[in-house]
Scaffold this motif. Structure first.
Motif, PDB file in Angstrom:
ATOM      1  N   LEU A 139       0.877  -1.558   0.254  1.00  0.00           N
ATOM      2  CA  LEU A 139       0.121   0.185  -0.091  1.00  0.00           C
ATOM      3  C   LEU A 139       0.567   0.897   0.089  1.00  0.00           C
ATOM      4  CD1 LEU A 139      -2.741  -1.283   2.335  1.00  0.00           C
ATOM      5  CD2 LEU A 139      -3.276  -1.022   0.090  1.00  0.00           C
ATOM      6  N   ALA A 140       2.416   0.594   0.404  1.00  0.00           N
ATOM      7  CA  ALA A 140       3.047   2.549   0.435  1.00  0.00           C
ATOM      8  C   ALA A 140       3.645   2.320  -0.669  1.00  0.00           C
ATOM      9  CB  ALA A 140       3.667   1.876   1.536  1.00  0.00           C
ATOM     10  N   GLY A 141       3.728   1.236  -1.282  1.00  0.00           N
ATOM     11  CA  GLY A 141       4.056   1.466  -3.101  1.00  0.00           C
ATOM     12  C   GLY A 141       5.768   0.704  -3.059  1.00  0.00           C
ATOM     13  N   HIS A 142       6.276   0.431  -1.768  1.00  0.00           N
ATOM     14  CA  HIS A 142       7.577  -0.103  -1.501  1.00  0.00           C
ATOM     15  C   HIS A 142       7.869  -1.377  -1.975  1.00  0.00           C
ATOM     16  CE1 HIS A 142       8.062   3.043   0.876  1.00  0.00           C
ATOM     17  NE2 HIS A 142       7.864   3.006   1.801  1.00  0.00           N
ATOM     18  N   THR A 143       8.977  -1.991  -2.112  1.00  0.00           N
ATOM     19  CA  THR A 143       9.425  -3.080  -2.737  1.00  0.00           C
ATOM     20  C   THR A 143       9.300  -4.841  -1.549  1.00  0.00           C
ATOM     21  OG1 THR A 143      10.981  -2.673  -4.581  1.00  0.00           O
ATOM     22  CG2 THR A 143      10.897  -4.652  -4.031  1.00  0.00           C
ATOM     23  N   ILE A 144       8.878  -5.456  -2.220  1.00  0.00           N
ATOM     24  CA  ILE A 144       8.907  -6.662  -0.589  1.00  0.00           C
ATOM     25  C   ILE A 144      10.067  -7.093  -1.446  1.00  0.00           C
ATOM     26  CG2 ILE A 144       7.774  -8.534  -0.287  1.00  0.00           C
ATOM     27  CD1 ILE A 144       5.888  -5.959  -0.301  1.00  0.00           C
ATOM     28  N   THR A 145      10.614  -7.888   0.473  1.00  0.00           N
ATOM     29  CA  THR A 145      11.808  -8.355  -0.075  1.00  0.00           C
ATOM     30  C   THR A 145      11.667  -9.410   1.113  1.00  0.00           C
ATOM     31  OG1 THR A 145      13.172  -7.128   1.898  1.00  0.00           O
ATOM     32  CG2 THR A 145      13.525  -6.149   0.308  1.00  0.00           C
ATOM     33  N   LEU A 146      13.447 -10.675   0.839  1.00  0.00           N
ATOM     34  CA  LEU A 146      13.095 -12.103   1.749  1.00  0.00           C
ATOM     35  C   LEU A 146      12.502 -11.480   2.330  1.00  0.00           C
ATOM     36  CD1 LEU A 146      12.589 -14.561   2.172  1.00  0.00           C
ATOM     37  CD2 LEU A 146      14.907 -14.714   1.865  1.00  0.00           C
ATOM     38  N   GLU A 147      12.943 -10.521   3.850  1.00  0.00           N
ATOM     39  CA  GLU A 147      12.798 -11.144   4.789  1.00  0.00           C
ATOM     40  C   GLU A 147      11.788 -10.051   5.329  1.00  0.00           C
ATOM     41  OE1 GLU A 147      14.857 -11.482   7.522  1.00  0.00           O
ATOM     42  OE2 GLU A 147      15.785 -12.248   6.047  1.00  0.00           O
ATOM     43  N   ASP A 148      10.841  -9.050   4.692  1.00  0.00           N
ATOM     44  CA  ASP A 148       9.522  -8.511   4.552  1.00  0.00           C
ATOM     45  C   ASP A 148       7.998 -10.326   5.394  1.00  0.00           C
ATOM     46  OD1 ASP A 148      10.424  -6.191   4.320  1.00  0.00           O
ATOM     47  OD2 ASP A 148      10.359  -6.009   2.315  1.00  0.00           O
ATOM     48  N   ILE A 149       8.592 -11.375   4.601  1.00  0.00           N
ATOM     49  CA  ILE A 149       8.078 -12.149   3.470  1.00  0.00           C
ATOM     50  C   ILE A 149       7.901 -13.498   5.128  1.00  0.00           C
ATOM     51  CG2 ILE A 149       7.729 -12.227   1.908  1.00  0.00           C
ATOM     52  CD1 ILE A 149       8.772 -14.939   1.695  1.00  0.00           C
ATOM     53  N   ARG A 150       8.717 -12.384   6.415  1.00  0.00           N
ATOM     54  CA  ARG A 150       8.735 -13.730   6.846  1.00  0.00           C
ATOM     55  C   ARG A 150       7.637 -14.609   8.160  1.00  0.00           C
ATOM     56  NH1 ARG A 150      12.988 -14.568  11.096  1.00  0.00           N
ATOM     57  NH2 ARG A 150      14.366 -12.787   9.898  1.00  0.00           N
ATOM     58  N   ASP A 151       6.458 -13.469   7.571  1.00  0.00           N
ATOM     59  CA  ASP A 151       4.841 -13.689   9.052  1.00  0.00           C
ATOM     60  C   ASP A 151       4.121 -14.493   8.027  1.00  0.00           C
ATOM     61  OD1 ASP A 151       6.792 -13.074  11.159  1.00  0.00           O
ATOM     62  OD2 ASP A 151       6.197 -10.991  11.520  1.00  0.00           O
ATOM     63  N   ALA A 152       4.775 -13.284   7.067  1.00  0.00           N
ATOM     64  CA  ALA A 152       3.452 -13.629   6.257  1.00  0.00           C
ATOM     65  C   ALA A 152       3.818 -15.673   5.010  1.00  0.00           C
ATOM     66  CB  ALA A 152       3.469 -13.118   4.981  1.00  0.00           C
ATOM     67  N   ASP A 153       4.829 -15.711   4.809  1.00  0.00           N
ATOM     68  CA  ASP A 153       4.384 -17.113   4.521  1.00  0.00           C
ATOM     69  C   ASP A 153       6.248 -17.952   5.403  1.00  0.00           C
ATOM     70  OD1 ASP A 153       5.229 -19.429   3.687  1.00  0.00           O
ATOM     71  OD2 ASP A 153       3.694 -19.026   1.757  1.00  0.00           O
ATOM     72  N   PRO A 154       5.924 -18.358   6.256  1.00  0.00           N
ATOM     73  CA  PRO A 154       7.590 -19.019   6.483  1.00  0.00           C
ATOM     74  C   PRO A 154       8.109 -20.059   5.995  1.00  0.00           C
ATOM     75  CG  PRO A 154       5.908 -18.388   8.706  1.00  0.00           C
ATOM     76  CD  PRO A 154       4.906 -18.341   7.928  1.00  0.00           C
ATOM     77  N   TYR A 155       7.330 -20.724   5.595  1.00  0.00           N
ATOM     78  CA  TYR A 155       7.627 -22.032   4.719  1.00  0.00           C
ATOM     79  C   TYR A 155       8.200 -21.694   4.053  1.00  0.00           C
ATOM     80  CZ  TYR A 155       8.428 -25.969   1.710  1.00  0.00           C
ATOM     81  OH  TYR A 155       8.797 -27.534   1.488  1.00  0.00           O
ATOM     82  N   LEU A 156       7.988 -20.272   2.833  1.00  0.00           N
ATOM     83  CA  LEU A 156       8.400 -20.207   1.516  1.00  0.00           C
ATOM     84  C   LEU A 156       9.579 -19.627   2.389  1.00  0.00           C
ATOM     85  CD1 LEU A 156       8.647 -19.569  -1.304  1.00  0.00           C
ATOM     86  CD2 LEU A 156       6.746 -17.699  -0.939  1.00  0.00           C
ATOM     87  N   TYR A 157      10.167 -18.728   3.120  1.00  0.00           N
ATOM     88  CA  TYR A 157      10.993 -17.392   3.468  1.00  0.00           C
ATOM     89  C   TYR A 157      11.976 -18.632   4.324  1.00  0.00           C
ATOM     90  CZ  TYR A 157      13.940 -15.116   7.309  1.00  0.00           C
ATOM     91  OH  TYR A 157      15.039 -14.042   7.582  1.00  0.00           O
TER      92      TYR A 157
END
Length: 491
Positions: free
Chosen positions: A248-266
């Protein structure tokens, strides 16, 4: 005098003014420490001028090498006073973007103030409010009809809410509606949002939301509801996952950002990036540039780039593979959902800036506090300190019993009692001092077999003079059952 001389003089004026304002900010901090506020029109005008002068100094600092850094270092040293000026004197009509050039000099209160000024100001006149009459048994569908198809301008004044076949009206009913509708919107069974595996109160858009043909309209509706909740300053107990906030802020999503959203994929991506180059080049993983997804009950393979099925992941392209995987999973797969949610937010915003400006004002943790409220347990002492009595005296046995019983309640029972009393289940970050008014306990002349009742719009709890602590405990136990909520008693 030549032009070069004027440049030198202006440079000197900059440092003299900055030094003078630094001394003014020190005095403001001293007043803040003593909790003294200057009264009178002149002092208010002076403080407002301080912020205006700081804005001009910031502009001048950009003209000279190194001066901008000096300016912001000074503001960092006077962060408390600087933020005080922002909260007290920054206006909706001002251009406040310069403050965010160095967001680390602001605190939560200042950032919240700047963000909320992008939303419309609530009208005091009830006649200007957008009226809704909702059936509790059809809450989500009827709320959608009212909000999604409303004229946007009509929503900018604020909302007036009633439930069908109920007498209660006013702010308390509206607070209850916000809480209930957000619970419905973010209920995973409605397929709009999914909860993070490690934190079930954090949500992000569901890639499979298309099971509902109206899902995009519902995302626009959801964005409007969240913006209206922020506008009405109602904590709804919902928070966005970091990935959703950054989108929503228009920022790029990095690997560290997905830690909680998908722990397995991270974890899997971390292993790929940290694996020995020789091992991964031997095609030990057997990976290509594809991503397997489940859609409407069937599994399908999606290429992460043209010809991805034939591109083997190796030590040289593994970073590209991970970035492409994250981009597809968290950006492309929900791009339409995020865009419609953002449009709903933008519909309510009063400024012409895109909704991204709102989120760029804030840190992810700021929005958590604004939407969810305080993370700390409800303090009975704070609760008691912000409660007044009518008919009872603070020294009466019934009041002593009441606070003793409340102190023995579980965390959830306290939340239910607060909700029954005020239609507020999640306190603002300031605690009870952040509420719009104090709380009240009223003594009634009803028989002692009657249960407590409430007027949530006025933060009023009413009960008779129960004869024993046991009787009072029994009555309070009934109204603090989760299914009772604030729909019980008089609202």
């Amino acid at each position: 005098m030549c032009y070069a001389d004027e440049i030198v003089i202006l440079h000197g004026i900059f440092f003299k003014l900055l030094s003078k304002l630094d001394m003014c900010l020190v005095k403001i901090e001293e007043h803040m420490d003593r909790q003294i506020e200057q009264d009178g029109e002149n002092s208010s005008i002076g403080c407002y001028q301080h912020l205006a002068i700081l804005k001009e100094l910031n502009s001048i600092s950009k003209l000279y090498y190194g001066c901008e850094e000096v300016f912001w270092e000074t503001m960092k040293c006077r962060k408390g006073a600087f933020c005080h000026l922002i909260v007290r004197y920054a206006q909706r009509s001002d251009d406040n973007k310069w403050i965010l050039d160095c967001k680390e000099v602001t605190n939560f209160e200042a950032r919240r103030h700047l963000a909320l000024m992008m939303l419309p100001e609530l009208k005091d006149d009830y006649e200007d409010l957008y009226e809704m009459l909702i059936d509790r048994s059809n809450l989500l569908a009827e709320s959608f009809e009212y909000i999604a198809y409303a004229d946007i301008e009509s929503l900018h004044a604020g909302l007036f809410m009633e439930f069908k076949n109920e007498e209660a009206t006013g702010p308390g009913v509206l607070r209850e509606w916000f809480f209930l509708i957000c619970q419905a919107i973010f209920n995973p069974q409605n397929a709009l949002f999914v909860a993070c595996p490690n934190n079930r109160r954090r949500f992000l858009p569901n890639p499979a939301s298309k099971v509902d043909p109206l899902h995009l309209e519902y995302f626009t509706f959801s964005g409007r509801v969240i913006a209206l909740a922020l506008m009405h300053k109602v904590q709804v107990g919902i928070v966005f996952d970091r990935v959703f906030f950054l989108q929503l802020a228009g920022h790029t999503i990095t690997l560290e950002d997905i830690r909680d959203a998908d722990p397995y994929l991270y974890s899997s991506c971390k292993q790929i990036l940290e694996m020995d180059p020789e091992t991964i080049d031997q095609d030990t993983l057997g990976l290509t540039f594809v991503h397997e997804i489940e859609e409407l009950g069937t599994r399908k393979v999606v290429e992460l780039c043209p010809g991805g099925k034939s591109i083997v992941v190796n030590s040289k392209n593994r970073r590209q593979y991970v970035d492409s995987l994250i981009q597809h999973r968290f950006v492309l797969a929900v791009a339409e959902q995020v865009a419609h949610f953002a449009q709903g937010l933008a519909d309510i915003m009063s400024c012409r800036r895109p909704q991204r400006s709102f989120f760029q004002c804030l840190n992810p943790e700021d929005l958590d506090l604004m939407l969810h409220g305080s993370e700390t347990a409800i303090s009975v002492d704070d609760w008691k300190a912000h409660t007044e009595y009518h008919g009872f005296k603070e020294t009466d046995l019934q009041i002593s019993w009441f606070w003793k019983i409340v102190g023995e309640m579980t965390t959830e029972q306290k939340k239910v009692l607060l909700f029954f009393w005020t239609s507020i289940k999640f306190l603002p970050v300031e605690g009870f001092s952040g509420l719009s008014s104090r709380l009240y306990i009223y003594k009634t002349s009803e028989p002692i077999d009657r249960l407590p009742s409430s007027h949530t719009c006025f933060h009023r709890l009413c009960f008779p003079a129960y004869p024993t602590i046991g009787v009072m405990r029994d009555r309070l136990n009934i109204v603090t059952q989760e299914h009772v909520g604030c729909s019980f008693g008089t609202l």
